[in-house]
Design an enzyme around this catalytic site. Structure first.
Site, PDB file in Angstrom:
ATOM      1  N   TYR A 106       2.425  -7.969   3.651  1.00 57.21           N
ATOM      2  CA  TYR A 106       2.243  -6.591   3.309  1.00 57.21           C
ATOM      3  C   TYR A 106       1.781  -5.933   4.495  1.00 57.21           C
ATOM      4  O   TYR A 106       1.240  -4.570   4.173  1.00 57.21           O
ATOM      5  CB  TYR A 106       1.508  -6.459   2.016  1.00 57.21           C
ATOM      6  N   ASP A 167      -1.687 -16.799  -5.605  1.00 57.27           N
ATOM      7  CA  ASP A 167      -0.821 -17.775  -4.797  1.00 57.27           C
ATOM      8  C   ASP A 167      -1.541 -18.561  -3.579  1.00 57.27           C
ATOM      9  O   ASP A 167      -1.671 -19.716  -3.488  1.00 57.27           O
ATOM     10  CB  ASP A 167       0.446 -17.233  -4.290  1.00 57.27           C
ATOM     11  N   HIS A 406       6.575 -14.223   6.507  1.00 58.54           N
ATOM     12  CA  HIS A 406       7.359 -13.698   5.581  1.00 58.54           C
ATOM     13  C   HIS A 406       6.923 -12.392   4.868  1.00 58.54           C
ATOM     14  O   HIS A 406       6.116 -11.982   5.495  1.00 58.54           O
ATOM     15  CB  HIS A 406       6.909 -14.857   4.319  1.00 58.54           C
ATOM     16  N   TYR A 487       6.818  -3.142  -6.993  1.00 51.40           N
ATOM     17  CA  TYR A 487       5.221  -2.999  -7.368  1.00 51.40           C
ATOM     18  C   TYR A 487       4.206  -3.085  -6.410  1.00 51.40           C
ATOM     19  O   TYR A 487       3.090  -2.486  -6.390  1.00 51.40           O
ATOM     20  CB  TYR A 487       4.954  -4.217  -8.177  1.00 51.40           C
ATOM     21  N   ARG A 488       4.826  -3.248  -5.014  1.00 51.75           N
ATOM     22  CA  ARG A 488       3.891  -3.293  -3.847  1.00 51.75           C
ATOM     23  C   ARG A 488       4.968  -3.449  -2.651  1.00 51.75           C
ATOM     24  O   ARG A 488       5.693  -3.969  -2.752  1.00 51.75           O
ATOM     25  CB  ARG A 488       3.165  -4.480  -4.096  1.00 51.75           C
TER      26      ARG A 488
END
Ligand code: ADP
Length: 544
Positions: A106, A167, A406, A487-488
């Site tokens: 992110y 996670d 990622h 959502y993000r």
């Protein structure tokens, strides 16, 4: 990963003269201590998750120089955070707060606006201020990681307390919570489980929310609302303040737990599976955030590089995936469900019998006996995570690619088979178009599910970075056209995602902008984060 050790030109915040900036940094150094103000002029080093850099996004999806701070500062207290904020206002320098910067996928530690001064709270503000073993709560500073909280609870011998972990557990509890991250025990909705914030506002005042506003209270961590408007919400996924303390509720040890795994053979089983999961999840027979993961992801999470199975371009062919999957301990399948049942044996038995009868309605469904799964199997990582034990096994799938990084596509839908199918097909179509292997996992909350698709790429290959970004931009647009929103999201996609929440001529974003201009008149706090730009930046070419 080796990097050129070129000397980098100093990064200067936009609109500030170089000498003014350096003098201003010197002034801040006299307040915080020179060792707590650091210029970002050394070669960028990626490091690794556990020694992650705060100088840039470790998993860059655009050129890594595009999202770099000009300097990093390390306040040691709420008062010092206030000093940094007042300083930023004095010189009109944008600042960007992070807790620990492990927000990989992110944006990591990177700021949205190049040249912002990074306020790295975690370095020095890392105290667990309280663990209340009677109320099952704690009070934390931004630098407390899930690992540290777990260790502290254990060290105190509090067997009756559990924490909840995401996670990957190396990040900050506050950072994850304010970005509305999730975990996998029944306390997995971190934002819903927090109680009470201390926040430094963009003009330097400090507030405590909820019961924290009442001097002498003993309920800050037990009753989240206090009196009057519930203001906490505006401090999550926003740029309206710096959170310096947060209360978090802790889960009672359920008195036993048992992970289970089912596999399903066909891609088309998805529809029926999700229909079966919905009532069980809403009825709390399935008690934690369910994970329905695709087998390609199971291959990747084994930590082996893709080249071991396939050297060609384009997505890895399905027959190869299934041939390799057949050699995995759980055998070939298309979808795997990882769940956890909580409580003593007789309570678990009641729920597990219902789950077994329901899941077995899907032809070919198999319950995998955990005793057949070796110690290093991914199943055991899910087992630890759903029991509140921090882990980092999940990150192994970045090994799928050389210099692996990622970034996620994470739309939300109701728990319905038709929605799952629509989103899965939409993702598959775009992944095929851009030649990216598809790693989907449906994470079922209580009444909704997030489809989390992780796009893994070689971060040193500009062509692959571009393919991933183009794919994501298309995915966001396709999803929004069907009524699904994320959502993000990653820093570089925030404008696009915010732009999809545009009902009534963008009324919600306009409301956020109004708040922004009122709370942050100089526009210094994390400009652009979550698509919210202060008036000084709006419509001047910063959006992307
Ligand atoms: P983690 O280390 O848990 O992954 P980060 O520190 O990277 O989390 O935080 C994720 C994002 O949330 C940051 O980029 C920042 O925008 C925001 N954030 C994190 N901590 C704070 C905080 N204490 N106050 C305000 N915003 C924060």
């Amino acid at each position: 990963k080796p990097k050129a050790s070129r000397n980098r030109l100093p990064v200067i915040p936009h609109g500030v003269e170089e000498h003014v900036f350096f003098d201003a940094l010197g002034e801040l150094g006299t307040q915080l201590g020179a060792e707590n103000v650091e210029r970002n002029d050394k070669p960028l080093k990626d490091g690794w998750y556990e020694v992650d850099p705060n100088t840039h996004d470790l998993m860059a999806v655009v050129d890594e120089e595009e999202l770099v701070p000009s300097a990093m500062v390390y306040p040691g207290s709420t008062e010092e955070v206030q000093q940094v904020v007042l300083w930023a206002n004095k010189y009109h320098i944008p600042i960007f707060p992070i807790s620990m910067g492990r927000n990989l996928g992110y944006g990591g530690a990177a700021p949205r606006v190049r040249g912002s001064v990074l306020v790295d709270l975690g370095r020095r503000m890392n105290k667990i201020l309280d663990i209340n073993s009677q109320d099952y709560t704690c009070l934390l500073e931004p630098g407390v990681s899930f690992f540290a909280l777990h260790e502290a609870v254990k060290a105190k011998g509090y067997d009756h307390l559990w924490i909840d972990v995401p996670d990957v557990g190396g990040g900050s509890v506050i950072g994850n919570t304010v970005d509305r991250g999730v975990g996998y025990t029944p306390y997995g909705d971190h934002w819903a489980c927090h109680s009470g914030l201390e926040v430094v506002l963009p003009t330097g005042e400090v507030i405590r929310t909820g019961m924290g506003a009442l001097p002498g209270n003993n309920t800050w961590q037990t009753f989240p609302y206090g009196f009057g408007p519930y203001s906490d919400g505006i401090f999550s996924q926003s740029n309206f303040g710096i959170v310096t303390k947060m209360g978090m509720t802790l889960m009672p040890n359920p008195g036993g737990y048992e992970s289970f795994m089912y596999t399903f053979q066909k891609e088309d089983d998805l529809d029926q599976m999700i229909e079966i999961i919905r009532p069980l999840r809403i009825g709390n027979i399935l008690e934690n955030v369910a994970q329905l993961r695709h087998v390609t992801q199971s291959l990747a999470v084994s930590g082996q590089p893709r080249t071991k199975f396939y050297e060609g371009d384009g997505t890895i062919p399905e027959d190869i995936v299934h041939k390799v999957a057949a050699t995995l301990p759980a055998g070939d399948h298309c979808w795997a469900y990882y769940g956890m049942s909580y409580g003593p044996p007789h309570i678990r038995r009641y729920k597990l019998d219902i789950i077994d009868a329901e899941f077995k309605k899907v032809p070919g469904a198999r319950r995998i006996d955990p005793a057949t799964l070796p110690e290093g199997d991914y199943f055991w990582a899910r087992d630890r995570i759903a029991a509140g034990i921090p882990d980092i096994h999940e990150l192994r799938w970045v090994n799928w690619m050389p210099n692996g990084a990622h970034i996620a596509f994470s739309p939300v839908s109701p728990i319905r088979g038709a929605d799952a199918k629509k989103l899965y097909e939409l993702a598959k179509r775009r992944h095929n178009e851009f030649g990216i292997d598809l790693f989907p996992a449906f994470c079922v909350g209580l009444r909704e599910m997030h489809l989390i698709v992780e796009l893994v790429y070689d971060r040193d290959d500009p062509k692959r970075r571009k393919a991933v970004l183009d794919c994501l931009r298309n995915l966001i647009e396709d999803a929004a056209a069907c009524g699904y929103g994320e959502y993000r999201t990653h820093l570089v996609l925030m404008d696009q995602v915010a732009g999809t929440y545009n009902w009534n001529d963008g009324a919600l974003l306009k409301f956020h902008e109004k708040l922004k201009d009122a709370l942050d008149p100089n526009g210094i706090m994390a400009p652009g984060r979550c698509g919210i730009w202060p008036k000084q930046y709006r419509n001047r070419g910063w959006e992307m």
